[in-house]
Design an enzyme around this catalytic site. Structure first.
Site, short mmCIF file in Angstrom:
data_model
loop_
_atom_site.label_atom_id
_atom_site.label_comp_id
_atom_site.label_asym_id
_atom_site.label_seq_id
_atom_site.Cartn_x
_atom_site.Cartn_y
_atom_site.Cartn_z
N GLY A 240 0.88 -1.43 0.01
CA GLY A 240 -0.07 -0.18 0.13
C GLY A 240 0.83 1.31 -0.09
CD GLU A 274 0.24 -9.23 1.34
OE1 GLU A 274 -0.76 -8.43 0.87
OE2 GLU A 274 -0.11 -10.31 2.18
N PRO A 275 4.71 -5.26 -0.75
CG PRO A 275 6.68 -4.67 -0.94
CD PRO A 275 5.83 -5.47 -0.32
N GLY A 276 3.64 -3.53 -3.74
CA GLY A 276 3.60 -3.80 -5.39
C GLY A 276 3.93 -2.52 -5.97
CB CYS A 344 -14.69 4.28 -30.16
SG CYS A 344 -13.70 4.22 -31.44
CD GLU A 345 -15.30 3.31 -23.73
OE1 GLU A 345 -16.00 4.14 -22.55
OE2 GLU A 345 -15.66 2.17 -23.68
#
Ligand code: LLP
Length: 416
Positions: A240, A274-276, A344-345
């Protein structure tokens, strides 16, 4: 800008490699990662934790490329996974199952079997129903599954609501108030062995106080468990820690770890983190080329060849990524652009209201794209996913080929 992505003589480099050379060789859109940046961020954790028994489990979802998993595995990392697919990636990348923790609210029986068979370190169990299923699956296999309960500490992570996970109202973990009871039930299940406790309160946190509050609550619970004869081998405090995208000032890795260690002082349990994002986010950029400049009635558009399918974060969270020209040229006038993709958005934007001195054909680097960039990409609009390249000094190496269109529909069949 970090020391790994910097301008030299008006050219943006990844380490000692000009990004323009990468685009010449591998085309765009293309994710580019710095080997040194990845190594450095991982080593900062190792260093900060050196005096306490620990395991750093990279959250695979942030960037699951085999080359990145292999790099972290060689540095000694464990992994936090959320699917059987991620486990298979780790094994294919040379990671050790015995250093894997398995999180996620919806583990299937097949995924549990795979993970038990591989011999993972721990299942981070998120509900009573999952506990019962895991006990059953382990029983059928004549095995004892190692478990930790993911406790929801009901702490406000003060981050984007889509990536806040530690509040009572979120779907994650077991309620703090029920955790003790559930641990006691777990201790009576024959095919489970309690090894730890786990929490993860959210992502892109830029303050220490929620981490500290969550850790304090976890320790109160650990002590209550000990009073009931339940001892833990490890405490997993999740991931986090945020990064700087624009002007955020997140705590440094060392300060974050120090703050946790202060709360954990005197504890003998092993610490798992648990670092991402913090490990990979600023170690990668998305390289893209300007296809067209379009002067609309109200706004200028820089239409680039990367789109929301390549980098979904701006569309999904209104997230900010800095956008830098790969070549700085004097003589071009600065104008304000909506940097958009070809999808196309209307939500297909990479950056809004950006002041840039650019023209058609220029290369741009979308910064801080190493985490949740490629991993959240899709094939929307039948767009092959981007290539990925790893740079180390002057060496550039393709770590994922650009997809081809036939690959995209190779599993499809005409109905007859
Ligand atoms: N552990 C668990 C159980 C998680 O669910 C996550 C992320 C992590 C660790 C790693 O968190 P990190 O250190 O990366 O903050 N797609 C979003 C982020 C979603 C995060 C989901 N869980 C984004 O692009 O911002």
């Amino acid at each position: 800008m970090t020391e790994y992505f910097r301008y030299h003589h008006n050219q943006l480099y990844a380490e000692q490699t000009p990004l323009s050379e990468i685009s010449e060789k591998f085309g765009t859109p293309c994710y580019v990662y710095s080997h040194a940046a990845l190594t450095h961020s991982y080593r900062q954790f190792e260093h900060a934790l050196r005096e306490h028994e620990h395991l750093i489990c990279f959250a695979v979802k942030a960037n699951p490329n085999l080359a990145i998993l292999n790099l972290f595995a060689r540095l000694g990392a464990g992994f936090d996974i959320v699917s059987g697919g991620e486990l298979q990636r780790i094994l294919a990348a040379g990671g050790e199952a015995s250093k894997v923790v398995f999180s996620g609210v919806g583990k299937t029986a097949a995924e549990m079997r795979l993970a038990i068979q591989a011999g993972i370190l721990c299942f981070n169990v998120e509900s009573e129903a999952e506990l019962l299923r895991l006990n059953e699956v382990a029983g059928e296999m004549n095995r004892i599954a190692p478990v930790s309960l993911r406790v929801n500490p009901d702490v406000d992570a003060k981050t984007h609501p889509y990536i806040s996970t530690g509040l009572k109202k979120n779907k994650f973990g077991v309620a703090y108030t029920e955790a003790l009871d559930l641990y006691r039930k777990t201790s009576k299940l024959n095919n489970l062995r309690i090894v730890g406790m786990d929490c993860h309160i959210g992502s892109q946190l830029t303050e220490l106080s929620p981490f500290i509050a969550a850790t304090e609550k976890m320790l109160i619970l650990a002590d209550a468990l000990a009073n009931h004869g339940i001892t833990l081998e490890h405490i997993d405090l999740g991931g986090g820690l945020g990064i700087r995208y624009l002007d955020e000032v997140p705590p440094a890795i060392s300060d974050y770890v120090q703050a946790l260690l202060r709360v954990l002082q005197g504890r003998s349990e092993k610490i798992i983190l648990e670092p991402g994002r913090i490990l990979v986010g600023n170690a990668g950029v998305l390289l893209t080329q300007v296809e067209y400049i379009k002067h609309g009635a109200e706004k200028n558009f820089a239409i680039v060849d990367a789109a929301m399918n390549d980098l979904m974060r701006p569309a999904l969270y209104d997230a900010f990524h800095a956008i830098q020209p790969v070549t700085l040229e004097s003589g071009k006038s600065v104008e304000q652009y909506e940097v958009v993709g070809p999808v196309c958005e209307t939500g297909d934007f990479i950056g809004r209201a950006r002041d840039l001195a650019i023209s058609q054909g220029d290369l741009l680097a979308v910064m801080s794209a190493g985490a949740y960039g490629m991993s959240m990409s899709s094939n929307y609009n039948t767009r092959p996913r981007a290539a990925e390249v790893m740079v180390s000094g002057k060496i550039m190496q393709l770590i994922r080929e650009r997809e081809t269109v036939p690959q995209l529909f190779s599993g499809e069949k005409i109905f007859d």
